[in-house]
Structure formats: C-alpha cells, structure tokens
Enzyme design. Sequence first.
Site, mmCIF file in Angstrom:
data_model
loop_
_atom_site.group_PDB
_atom_site.id
_atom_site.type_symbol
_atom_site.label_atom_id
_atom_site.label_comp_id
_atom_site.label_asym_id
_atom_site.label_seq_id
_atom_site.Cartn_x
_atom_site.Cartn_y
_atom_site.Cartn_z
ATOM 1 C CB ILE A 206 18.492 -28.517 2.275
ATOM 2 C CG1 ILE A 206 18.150 -27.169 2.000
ATOM 3 C CG2 ILE A 206 19.939 -28.985 1.864
ATOM 4 C CD1 ILE A 206 19.056 -26.192 2.432
ATOM 5 C CD GLU B 255 30.457 -17.756 3.295
ATOM 6 O OE1 GLU B 255 29.553 -17.418 2.703
ATOM 7 O OE2 GLU B 255 30.857 -19.022 3.163
ATOM 8 C CG HIS C 31 27.683 -19.368 0.240
ATOM 9 N ND1 HIS C 31 27.627 -18.870 1.621
ATOM 10 C CD2 HIS C 31 26.432 -19.754 0.204
ATOM 11 C CE1 HIS C 31 26.520 -19.189 2.194
ATOM 12 N NE2 HIS C 31 25.663 -19.450 1.281
ATOM 13 C CD GLN C 32 29.573 -23.135 -7.539
ATOM 14 O OE1 GLN C 32 30.641 -22.723 -7.481
ATOM 15 N NE2 GLN C 32 29.052 -23.768 -8.633
ATOM 16 C CB ALA C 33 24.513 -24.642 -3.060
ATOM 17 C CG PHE C 34 22.381 -18.902 -3.717
ATOM 18 C CD1 PHE C 34 21.607 -17.925 -4.398
ATOM 19 C CD2 PHE C 34 23.738 -18.941 -3.369
ATOM 20 C CE1 PHE C 34 22.310 -17.008 -4.796
ATOM 21 C CE2 PHE C 34 24.399 -17.834 -3.895
ATOM 22 C CZ PHE C 34 23.636 -16.567 -4.556
#
Length: 334
Positions: free
Chosen positions: A154, A263, A295-298
């Site tokens: 990444i 979270e 936590h939406q990056a994926f």
Amino acid sequence: MKILIYSTKDFEIPFLEKANSDVYHIKYISERLTSKTAILALGFDAISIFSADDASSKVLELLYDFGVKYITLRSAGYDNIHIKTAKKLGIKVAHTPEYSPNAIAEHAVALLLALNRKLIISQQQVTHYNFSLSNLVGFDLHNKTVGVIGTGRIGKVIAKIMNGFGCKIIAHDINEDQGFTKQYDIEYLTLSDLCKQSDIIMLSVPLNSETHYMIDADLILLMKRDVYIINIARGAVVNTSEIVEALKWNRIAAYGSDVYEYEDNVFFYDRSETKPNDKLLLQLIDLPNVLITPHQAFATKEALTNIAETTFYNITCWQQNKTPANELTIELVR
C-alpha cells in the site's frame, strides 16, 4: 466442508456467492467473532473472519473445542488473531494480503484531498447557498514533502500516486527497498527526521508491538505545525487522545483517518439510533480539521472480488490438503 462467515456485510455476500459458485456449504452471520459468539461455529470445519473480529487465544481455544480446523481472514492485517496460539492448536490460518493496495492507497489520497481542499466544508456551505471562499483555502500538493511510513504494497502505491502530484517522497520502514527508491527518487529516513521534514505524513504500517502508538505526543512535537496526518493503517498506530490534543492546540493542521483504535462494534454498523458512548470519538468527529471514514478504504468492487476469491482459494487449498500461499501458520502445522 462447512464454512461459517462471521461479520458478514450485505454488500459482501454477492461477491462471496459468486466466488463460491455453490461449491461449499456456507452460512453467513452478521455477528462478530467473540468469546460469546464462538459457539456459533460448532459443527463448522472452517470460519472466515474480518478485521474487527476477536480471534484472541481464549477465542481460538473455544473454536478448537468446537471443531474448527481452518480460519481464513478477509483482510490483509492479522493483528486480531493470536497466530502463536493457532499454531499450537493446529488451526490453520490464512489471510488476504493483496486484495487491492490501490483501493487503500487511493482512499488515503482522497482523505488528503478532501481535507486540504475543504470539500466537506464546501459541500455543507453550498447546501445552505453559501458560496463564500473564505473558509476554503487549501494548498498545492506540488513540491510538498510527503513522508510515507511503511512502504509495503500500500505504501508503495501511495508513493507512486504522490510522485505523480510532483511531491518529494521520503519514507521510513524497517525494510528499505532500494530498487523502489531509485525508481521514484525516494529517500529513507529515521522516523524522527521524517516527522521533522514532512508536510504530509501517510501511515501504512501493520499494527504490532513496534508500531502501537507509533505517533505520539513526542513525535508530534517534532512535526511542522501545518502538517497533515493521514492514517489508513490501524487506529492504534496513533495515540488518538494525543492527536486530539494536538489538533485542539493547532499543533498539527489536520488528521484524516479510515480507522479508529476503538472502532470495534462501532464501525461497519449503523449507530445513528444507538450512538456509541465514546467521548474520544465524539471529539474527533466534532473537530473541523478532522475527516473520519468508517474503515471503507477496501470497499471497491475490485477489492471485494479479490477478497472473496482469495477466501475460497485458501479454503480449496486446505480441502485438497495443499498449503495456500497466504497461510500464516505454515511453520508448525506442516
């Protein structure tokens, strides 16, 4: 082989169903894996878990008693599972290391751009027909120094993207990739020197004993007062309370994060009716120079496809008495 998939999200199921192609018997549940929900795995050969699931030693011992032989993680990180205990118990564990570095890296840059160009504030103003630019001044990324902490898959994509903006890239990692440095003219520095020189700091390291609270008050004091910090690693890579204090006192300019150290049982759920009793999270959300995403990056089609396919690749390997390339417990289990 019977498979129980914990922490299932509605948007995941079509991708998992397609990857499975009716080969295995699957049960989807929305519950997180905890010591209380481990009993739900009784009668299943394998389980699949996500980053918010608890696969600590206690939970693994329960799973072992319930007959679980295999665990496949739908995530690259595996700080939520006690690998040594899994090895001792003979439970095979594999993860999803390369589902989409691009998805995570692109989200990191999106957080930076949204914060820098005040996109959230701008949208809020426009909905009230306020077209003033007084609160919307940002800065050019061109010629800025970007410090990338963690140059794994990444971190490398982040560096490539920021290089495209015309930024100077500096980096810190315990494993220095000299070929990569030559390709993008990147300089590896100590962590303290990187913090002193960076206009923007991007965090992309795994969470472990070395990186826990890596960014704390002492390091913040070394940083420029107008630094932007972007965290797409894990929440506990930063000391959140000290980040909040630094933001309040204008010791750093902005913080963008797709993760939060507390979270669990908050992110991935609609808590609009039952708001979490978390004062620290409330402070973060209320600060005008903070942008938090859940936590939406994926969450891209490509990443979800890769996660689903890798999940069933791992399971199929085990079914055929083969070792998947992603196995984490290979040393003692063979």
